[in-house]
Motif scaffolding. Structure first.
Motif, mmCIF file in Angstrom:
data_model
loop_
_atom_site.group_PDB
_atom_site.id
_atom_site.type_symbol
_atom_site.label_atom_id
_atom_site.label_comp_id
_atom_site.label_asym_id
_atom_site.label_seq_id
_atom_site.Cartn_x
_atom_site.Cartn_y
_atom_site.Cartn_z
ATOM 1 N N ALA A 424 0.737 -1.232 0.022
ATOM 2 C CA ALA A 424 -0.161 0.110 -0.037
ATOM 3 C C ALA A 424 0.904 1.388 -0.021
ATOM 4 C CB ALA A 424 -1.036 0.371 1.283
ATOM 5 N N ILE A 425 1.606 1.719 1.096
ATOM 6 C CA ILE A 425 2.847 2.425 0.795
ATOM 7 C C ILE A 425 3.479 2.552 -0.864
ATOM 8 C CG2 ILE A 425 5.423 3.382 1.043
ATOM 9 C CD1 ILE A 425 3.148 3.294 4.091
ATOM 10 N N LEU A 426 3.534 1.603 -1.311
ATOM 11 C CA LEU A 426 4.467 1.700 -3.360
ATOM 12 C C LEU A 426 3.146 2.241 -3.889
ATOM 13 C CD1 LEU A 426 6.470 -1.706 -2.923
ATOM 14 C CD2 LEU A 426 7.019 0.636 -2.157
ATOM 15 N N ASP A 427 2.576 1.992 -3.368
ATOM 16 C CA ASP A 427 1.197 1.909 -4.346
ATOM 17 C C ASP A 427 0.917 4.390 -4.144
ATOM 18 O OD1 ASP A 427 1.361 -0.356 -5.337
ATOM 19 O OD2 ASP A 427 -0.240 -1.250 -4.628
ATOM 20 N N LEU A 428 1.315 4.291 -3.064
ATOM 21 C CA LEU A 428 0.124 5.517 -2.467
ATOM 22 C C LEU A 428 0.654 6.901 -3.974
ATOM 23 C CD1 LEU A 428 1.268 6.042 0.757
ATOM 24 C CD2 LEU A 428 -0.699 6.537 -0.141
ATOM 25 N N ARG A 429 -0.353 7.596 -3.927
ATOM 26 C CA ARG A 429 0.717 9.078 -5.286
ATOM 27 C C ARG A 429 1.293 9.200 -4.063
ATOM 28 N NH1 ARG A 429 -3.755 11.829 -6.657
ATOM 29 N NH2 ARG A 429 -4.412 11.081 -5.552
ATOM 30 N N LEU A 430 2.202 10.707 -4.811
ATOM 31 C CA LEU A 430 3.153 11.614 -4.177
ATOM 32 C C LEU A 430 2.639 12.678 -3.448
ATOM 33 C CD1 LEU A 430 5.961 12.424 -6.791
ATOM 34 C CD2 LEU A 430 6.434 10.840 -4.667
ATOM 35 N N ALA A 431 1.078 13.212 -3.987
ATOM 36 C CA ALA A 431 0.217 14.065 -3.849
ATOM 37 C C ALA A 431 -0.521 13.744 -2.285
ATOM 38 C CB ALA A 431 -0.969 14.372 -4.344
ATOM 39 N N ARG A 432 -0.436 12.102 -2.474
ATOM 40 C CA ARG A 432 -0.608 11.608 -0.604
ATOM 41 C C ARG A 432 0.705 12.152 1.134
ATOM 42 N NH1 ARG A 432 -4.978 8.501 -0.288
ATOM 43 N NH2 ARG A 432 -4.882 8.899 2.153
ATOM 44 N N LEU A 433 1.170 12.780 0.113
ATOM 45 C CA LEU A 433 2.553 12.663 1.162
ATOM 46 C C LEU A 433 2.927 13.893 1.650
ATOM 47 C CD1 LEU A 433 5.620 10.917 -0.891
ATOM 48 C CD2 LEU A 433 3.677 10.307 1.179
ATOM 49 N N THR A 434 1.565 15.118 1.390
ATOM 50 C CA THR A 434 1.273 15.969 1.624
ATOM 51 C C THR A 434 1.016 16.299 3.326
ATOM 52 O OG1 THR A 434 -0.980 16.297 1.168
ATOM 53 C CG2 THR A 434 0.687 17.638 -0.251
ATOM 54 N N GLY A 435 1.302 17.114 3.795
ATOM 55 C CA GLY A 435 0.480 17.622 5.523
ATOM 56 C C GLY A 435 -0.529 17.534 5.620
ATOM 57 N N MET A 436 -1.436 17.874 5.109
ATOM 58 C CA MET A 436 -3.233 17.357 4.910
ATOM 59 C C MET A 436 -3.175 16.338 4.588
ATOM 60 S SD MET A 436 -5.484 20.510 2.365
ATOM 61 C CE MET A 436 -4.903 22.134 3.523
ATOM 62 N N GLU A 437 -2.886 15.640 3.788
ATOM 63 C CA GLU A 437 -3.116 14.095 3.770
ATOM 64 C C GLU A 437 -3.038 13.953 4.213
ATOM 65 O OE1 GLU A 437 -5.308 12.798 0.909
ATOM 66 O OE2 GLU A 437 -5.270 14.810 0.106
ATOM 67 N N LEU A 438 -1.724 13.918 5.637
ATOM 68 C CA LEU A 438 -1.364 13.024 6.566
ATOM 69 C C LEU A 438 -2.499 13.507 7.875
ATOM 70 C CD1 LEU A 438 0.482 11.391 8.331
ATOM 71 C CD2 LEU A 438 1.577 12.938 9.156
ATOM 72 N N ASP A 439 -3.200 14.481 7.804
ATOM 73 C CA ASP A 439 -3.657 14.858 9.024
ATOM 74 C C ASP A 439 -5.427 13.785 8.457
ATOM 75 O OD1 ASP A 439 -2.734 16.320 10.262
ATOM 76 O OD2 ASP A 439 -3.643 17.891 8.756
ATOM 77 N N LYS A 440 -5.466 13.923 6.928
ATOM 78 C CA LYS A 440 -6.555 13.221 6.704
ATOM 79 C C LYS A 440 -6.773 11.575 6.641
ATOM 80 C CE LYS A 440 -8.228 16.162 2.676
ATOM 81 N NZ LYS A 440 -8.936 15.692 1.184
ATOM 82 N N ILE A 441 -5.766 11.186 6.911
ATOM 83 C CA ILE A 441 -5.246 9.449 7.166
ATOM 84 C C ILE A 441 -5.557 9.566 8.636
ATOM 85 C CG2 ILE A 441 -3.473 7.999 7.028
ATOM 86 C CD1 ILE A 441 -2.601 9.138 4.264
ATOM 87 N N ARG A 442 -4.857 10.201 9.208
ATOM 88 C CA ARG A 442 -5.395 10.335 11.088
ATOM 89 C C ARG A 442 -7.303 10.503 10.954
ATOM 90 N NH1 ARG A 442 -0.735 14.179 11.948
ATOM 91 N NH2 ARG A 442 1.363 12.710 11.942
ATOM 92 N N ASP A 443 -7.659 11.349 10.987
ATOM 93 C CA ASP A 443 -8.987 11.568 10.755
ATOM 94 C C ASP A 443 -9.997 9.539 10.211
ATOM 95 O OD1 ASP A 443 -8.747 13.925 12.174
ATOM 96 O OD2 ASP A 443 -9.416 15.762 9.972
#
Length: 862
Positions: A424-443
């Motif tokens: 799943a980490i390898l399949d992540l798009r680079l856009a998901r590595l931003t700080g905002m996306e990280l907050d969405k992952i936590r939520d």
């Protein structure tokens, strides 16, 4: 001839036939003719729905050619002829075949006349909205799947339906050695019954029947009698009698029977053709013409009658000889765990609830599994990209790896990830590595964990699962529930209707021309004495309301005609009408002869109570002063064509009939203002065929106008009313007791101002009085407004009359103290309306000296 290498095995043909026929019959039973108790579907219907599900022709998508749908079902799941699939799909789209159709058809899908549907290449179809609920959660491993006929595909063994389809749509099928015929029911009632079962698993079938009252057929009609319904609910077998819904109209100068709903599964065209044959063969006389006036707005079949035909008699013949009355033989056989069983109402509900419970459990397990899988991936995300250092380290590992597999292994080793997390980490798009996306992952992770906790609670908490079933059912009811279409005529069976029909007070009105109706007493508002009155009925030209009687729905009405015959009706059988409605001709309700007329009536309680009917007597009085007493028991066996009640001589006429208890006192009044009072025992009891004896002696120009039966001398008072609106209340004691057959004493001083006496009634302060004049204006007043005065008075004006109007009838009614006074009175200038009382003079002038004329004590029989 035997070929080389082949071997013949001798088989007993009897054993082979048995084995082969059993295999065939079980195939028909399980795979063709009987529905599954859980989803109420046969294999062909289940495959049609699943085929449409696979093609994506949902209720919010465009229609698809029926040929495409049929071809898909045939090629994938149903290895039979194309007509077997198309015919099943057509029936699923017909709103006169299914109570809640499952297919939305576009084009010619047949008709109630038996017209065939257009060929499948011309029609189109898609799923109905309610079918989405039948297929709901099918993709969540809620039901088992099996291989199709060639093992190339999978098909569901049952649908995870939220709709209790077996109850609401019913089914019919002929298997081998058994058949099923299950009636449809109302969705709202079915949901209420299922919810009641969930609340109390020990609920009885009788208690369930308080929610799901009876079958509810798509074509409406009337269930005649309740015994068959009760048998079907209790045992799974019963015969439900269905009748068409009819009403009577006048078309031109002819009466007509109008059919607006026909029994379930009746072919309308065949029914009309068969009726025409019976009319031609003179088996059903009285029909002039039959027309089918059905259109897009609804069904309408007109049976226009001949001038001399009695509508009620013709209708009974139609019920007897044609499909206007049919029967639906309920036989609730369905597959339970693959075996055919006969099921009562509670069994069907039990198996549906068990199925829904299993679907809820499997759906929750699937959603929990998916939630945990997602949480597992999110946990990996947070390990790798949760901090900047970890993210940099992960990117470095991926950049310096020779291939994806090496990168995956590096991530697993560095962060202690699972194979799934690393991928799943390898399949992540680079856009998901931003700080905002990280907050969405936590939520998302927090939400997923709450959802997992909720799902685990559902699996651990059985009452909560049943609550979910109830909530989903109630949602189905709110979306698709509707009103009952099929009415129930309880009088056709043995059921005690006291438990079904409220015993409320009603007012029965009968016009001079014989129109009768039943109206709730609350529709007549209380007014003060002398009030204007409000419009009571719309009558035909030259017609006026002649009788008014208060009653309750559970009582019997005995109608007596001027020819001396007696007929029966339960009060609730009399059609209900508004205060201003004309009503129904009494000839349409009872088999009265065309040249006869209702002249009297009595209300009785239960005629099946032997103690009651033997205690009570019927006393009748005629215009010539004849009185007759007969036991009520003689009238306790209702007959369709009535019975002889009293022999009426020439130039005489029946005036009234009353119930007595053996200790009553009788008072008879005449139009010239005379009245006699004598004990009931002075009249001996005779049979139904007798003439009777003299009740009062009269002068040549006089005639009796009525009789009252007094049971409480101290509290009851005598009310007399004249035709020009004058009346008075007098104590019973003012009329001394004499022998039967005397001339009586003066009860009202008859003058030109008062007009002749027209009515006598016994009343108390708690009673109400309904007065109605010949123009149809009614006034309702309380007797407590009218004081008791001496017999030596003229009385007071009860209602002002205009334009030579006269009072037609009075009746005693119960007073409802909670009813507000009616402020919507008729305008003063309206035709036939009285004015507010303004001349309440009371004439206390002495009566004539001949008031106390000696009574004749003649006891001679007439």
């Amino acid at each position: 001839m035997q070929k080389e290498g082949e071997r013949l095995i001798p088989i007993n043909i009897v054993d082979e036939m048995k084995s082969s026929y059993i295999d065939y019959s079980m195939s028909v039973i399980v795979s063709r003719a009987l529905p599954d108790v859980r989803d109420g579907l046969k294999p062909v219907h289940r495959r049609v729905l699943y085929g449409m599900y696979g093609l994506g022709v949902f209720s919010n998508r465009k229609y698809l050619k029926s040929a495409r749908i049929v071809g898909d079902v045939l090629g994938k799941y149903h290895p039979h002829g194309d007509s077997s699939v198309y015919d099943a799909m057509v029936r699923m789209a017909q709103d006169w075949s299914l109570r809640y159709p499952q297919v939305d058809g576009q084009g010619n899908f047949g008709s109630m006349d038996g017209d065939p549907p257009a060929a499948m290449r011309y029609t189109e179809a898609r799923l109905k909205k309610i079918s989405d609920e039948v297929l709901s959660d099918l993709d969540k491993e809620t039901v088992d799947f099996q291989n199709n006929f060639d093992d190339s595909l999978q098909e569901p063994t049952v649908m995870p339906t939220k709709v209790p389809n077996l109850l609401v749509n019913g089914t019919s099928g002929i298997a081998v050695g058994m058949a099923t015929n299950m009636a449809p029911h109302n969705l709202s009632e079915s949901v209420d019954a299922i919810c009641a079962y969930i609340d109390n698993k020990e609920i009885t079938i009788d208690e369930l029947m308080q929610h799901i009252i009876a079958p509810d057929f798509p074509t409406g009609g009337i269930i005649y009698g309740y015994d068959g319904v009760r048998d079907a609910f209790h045992t799974g077998r019963g015969r439900v009698v269905l009748r068409a819904k009819v009403n009577f109209e006048e078309i031109g100068n002819r009466n007509a029977i109008i059919v607006t709903e026909i029994p379930y599964q009746v072919n309308k065209a065949e029914m009309i053709a068969r009726t025409a044959e019976l009319v031609k063969d003179e088996k059903i006389p009285g029909i002039h013409e039959i027309r089918d006036e059905s259109d897009r707005k609804g069904l309408r079949v007109v049976y226009e009658l001949k001038n001399d035909a009695i509508p009620n008699v013709v209708l009974n013949l139609l019920y007897k000889y044609t499909a206007l009355q049919t029967s639906f033989s309920v036989n609730n056989i369905a597959l339970v765990h693959g075996r055919p069983e006969q099921l009562n109402l509670k069994d069907i509900i039990h198996h549906f609830v068990e199925h829904r419970h299993e679907v809820i459990v499997r759906r929750t397990q699937y959603e929990l599994k998916k939630a945990k899988e997602r949480a597992h991936i999110l946990e990996g995300f947070m390990k790798v990209i949760g901090t900047q250092d970890a993210l940099d380290r992960a990117i470095s590992i991926i950049r310096h790896s020779a291939n994806p597999q090496a990168a995956k292994e590096g991530l697993i080793e560095a962060f202690e990830l699972s194979d799934i997390q690393a991928q799943a980490i390898l399949d992540l798009r680079l856009a998901r590595l931003t700080g905002m996306e990280l907050d969405k992952i936590r939520d998302e992770y927090d939400a997923i964990m709450k959802e997992i906790e909720n799902l685990e609670d559902i699996l651990a908490n059985e009452p909560r699962r049943f609550q979910i079933i109830k909530e989903e059912l109630i949602e189905i009811k709110e979306k698709y529930g509707d009103e009952r279409r099929t009415e129930i005529d309880y009088s056709g069976g043995e059921m005690s209707i006291e438990d079904i029909i409220p015993n409320e007070s009603v007012v029965l009105t009968i016009s001079h021309a014989g129109y009768v109706k039943r109206t709730s007493l609350s529709e007549y508002k209380i007014q003060s004495r002398g009030g204007v009155g409000n419009k009571a009925a719309t009558t035909r030209d030259s017609d006026f309301l002649e009788y008014i009687v208060s009653a309750t729905n559970h009582q019997y009405m005995l109608f007596f005609t001027e020819k001396g015959r007696c007929y029966w009706l339960r009060v609730f059988e009399i059609p209900e009408g508004s205060r201003t409605a004309k009503g129904r001709a009494v000839q349409n309700l009872i088999n009265i002869e065309p040249d006869d007329k209702i002249k009297a009536y009595i209300r009785t309680n239960n005629l099946k109570d032997s103690e009651y009917v033997n205690q009570m007597s019927v006393v009748m009085v005629t215009k010539n002063g004849t009185i007759k007493k007969t036991s009520l028991e003689a009238y306790s066996r209702p007959r369709v064509n009535g019975v002889n009640a009293i022999e009426i001589r020439d130039n005489d006429q029946l005036l009234g009939a009353y119930l007595t208890n053996g200790t009553s006192e009788i008072m008879i009044a005449t139009k010239n203002g005379k009245c006699i009072r004598f004990p009931e025992e002075k009249v001996r009891e005779v049979g139904r065929g007798s003439i009777g004896v003299r009740g009062i002696a009269m002068e040549d120009n006089d005639e009796a106008i009525g009789m009252i039966v007094v049971n409480d001398v101290e509290n009851e008072t005598v009310l007399v009313v004249s035709e020009k609106g004058y009346g008075k209340r007098t104590a019973v004691e003012d009329y001394r007791i004499t022998n039967r057959g005397g001339k009586g004493v003066i009860t009202l001083n008859i003058t030109e101002k008062t007009g002749n006496l027209i009515a006598i009634q016994n009343v108390t302060d708690e009673d109400g009085l309904m007065i109605i004049n010949k123009s149809g204006v009614a006034i309702r007043m309380g007797m407590d407004e009218m004081r008791v005065m001496g017999r030596n008075t003229q009385g007071v004006k009860l209602i002002n009359l205009k334009k030579n109007d006269e009072i037609a009838a009075i009746a005693k009614v119960e007073m409802d103290k909670d009813v507000e006074e009616d402020s919507e009175e008729l305008e003063e200038g309206e035709e036939g309306v009285g004015t507010l009382f303004d001349d309440q003079e009371e004439n206390t002038a002495p009566q004539t000296e001949n008031e106390n004329t000696a009574e004749e004590n003649s006891d001679s029989e007439e």
